[in-house]
Design a protein around this motif. Structure first.
Motif, PDB file in Angstrom:
ATOM      1  N   VAL A  15       1.064  -1.036   0.058  1.00  0.00           N
ATOM      2  CA  VAL A  15      -0.001  -0.243   0.135  1.00  0.00           C
ATOM      3  C   VAL A  15       1.080   1.256  -0.054  1.00  0.00           C
ATOM      4  CG1 VAL A  15      -1.728   1.145   1.264  1.00  0.00           C
ATOM      5  CG2 VAL A  15      -1.728  -1.407   1.276  1.00  0.00           C
ATOM      6  N   ARG A  16       0.448   2.250  -0.963  1.00  0.00           N
ATOM      7  CA  ARG A  16       1.184   3.546  -0.722  1.00  0.00           C
ATOM      8  C   ARG A  16       0.389   4.504  -0.581  1.00  0.00           C
ATOM      9  NH1 ARG A  16       2.987   4.396  -6.319  1.00  0.00           N
ATOM     10  NH2 ARG A  16       4.962   3.465  -5.878  1.00  0.00           N
ATOM     11  N   LYS A  24      -3.428   0.263  -3.623  1.00  0.00           N
ATOM     12  CA  LYS A  24      -3.049  -1.036  -3.333  1.00  0.00           C
ATOM     13  C   LYS A  24      -2.276  -1.630  -4.721  1.00  0.00           C
ATOM     14  CE  LYS A  24      -4.956  -5.611  -2.911  1.00  0.00           C
ATOM     15  NZ  LYS A  24      -6.222  -6.277  -2.720  1.00  0.00           N
ATOM     16  N   LEU A  25      -1.106  -2.023  -4.477  1.00  0.00           N
ATOM     17  CA  LEU A  25      -0.038  -2.366  -5.776  1.00  0.00           C
ATOM     18  C   LEU A  25       0.403  -3.670  -5.400  1.00  0.00           C
ATOM     19  CD1 LEU A  25       1.951   0.903  -5.379  1.00  0.00           C
ATOM     20  CD2 LEU A  25       0.005   0.406  -7.133  1.00  0.00           C
ATOM     21  N   PRO A  26       0.827  -4.173  -6.619  1.00  0.00           N
ATOM     22  CA  PRO A  26       1.850  -5.434  -6.650  1.00  0.00           C
ATOM     23  C   PRO A  26       3.078  -5.243  -5.991  1.00  0.00           C
ATOM     24  CG  PRO A  26       1.509  -4.962  -8.815  1.00  0.00           C
ATOM     25  CD  PRO A  26       0.562  -3.951  -7.915  1.00  0.00           C
ATOM     26  N   GLY A  27       3.831  -5.890  -5.026  1.00  0.00           N
ATOM     27  CA  GLY A  27       4.927  -5.598  -4.431  1.00  0.00           C
ATOM     28  C   GLY A  27       5.714  -6.801  -4.334  1.00  0.00           C
ATOM     29  N   LEU A  28       6.851  -6.554  -3.802  1.00  0.00           N
ATOM     30  CA  LEU A  28       7.925  -7.689  -3.431  1.00  0.00           C
ATOM     31  C   LEU A  28       8.801  -7.278  -2.256  1.00  0.00           C
ATOM     32  CD1 LEU A  28      11.023  -7.591  -4.571  1.00  0.00           C
ATOM     33  CD2 LEU A  28      10.017  -8.308  -6.564  1.00  0.00           C
ATOM     34  N   VAL A  29       9.337  -8.025  -1.678  1.00  0.00           N
ATOM     35  CA  VAL A  29      10.288  -8.008  -0.636  1.00  0.00           C
ATOM     36  C   VAL A  29      11.455  -8.643  -1.044  1.00  0.00           C
ATOM     37  CG1 VAL A  29      10.796  -8.392   1.827  1.00  0.00           C
ATOM     38  CG2 VAL A  29       8.383  -8.095   1.175  1.00  0.00           C
ATOM     39  N   TYR A  30      12.639  -7.733  -1.023  1.00  0.00           N
ATOM     40  CA  TYR A  30      14.027  -8.372  -1.024  1.00  0.00           C
ATOM     41  C   TYR A  30      14.914  -7.751  -0.101  1.00  0.00           C
ATOM     42  CZ  TYR A  30      18.563  -9.588  -2.978  1.00  0.00           C
ATOM     43  OH  TYR A  30      19.832  -9.983  -3.225  1.00  0.00           O
TER      44      TYR A  30
END
Length: 130
Positions: A15-16, A24-30
């Motif tokens: 969420v931004r 609400k957006l597609p995201g990822l964690v790295y």
């Protein structure tokens, strides 16, 4: 700029905050950092994907991390954004209300075209009897 395989990252929804609302957006964690999706390229367009990622990285003066992730059928460019919040960590409560931008609502109401038979052209004011 890093080039990674899809198995090296964790996909999630993010969420931004944006102008009184939350996108609400597609995201990822790295590496314990959140990224949002920017663009995708077909798996056959590796060179174009790398060039575009490099261009974005250079445009931001190499201060922001960009990832190029190889997925099953495409290459996806991801951008680190410190304003992102993981949807699972987003503080939603029963009494949570998004801030309302009245001007935006009035603008949207003004864009609606009502049929002419529903319009009131000559409103009449009557005196209420007491």
């Amino acid at each position: 700029m890093l080039i990674l395989d899809h198995q090296e990252v964790i996909y999630c929804q993010v969420v931004r905050p944006s102008q009184g609302k939350f996108d609400k957006l597609p995201g990822l964690v790295y590496d314990e950092r959140l990224f949002c999706k920017i663009e995708s390229y077909p798996i056959t367009d590796y060179k174009a994907a790398v060039n575009r990622t490099r261009q974005l990285f250079d445009r931001d003066r190499q201060e922001i991390i960009f990832l190029l992730v190889e997925e099953a059928d495409n290459y996806t460019i991801w951008r680190q954004d410190k304003q992102l919040i993981s949807l699972k960590d987003f503080p939603v409560k029963k009494d949570f209300f998004l801030p309302i931008n009245v001007i935006d609502i009035l603008d949207k109401i003004g864009e609606i075209n009502y049929p002419t038979e529903n319009r009131v052209n000559h409103p009449q004011i009557t005196k209420a009897s007491v």
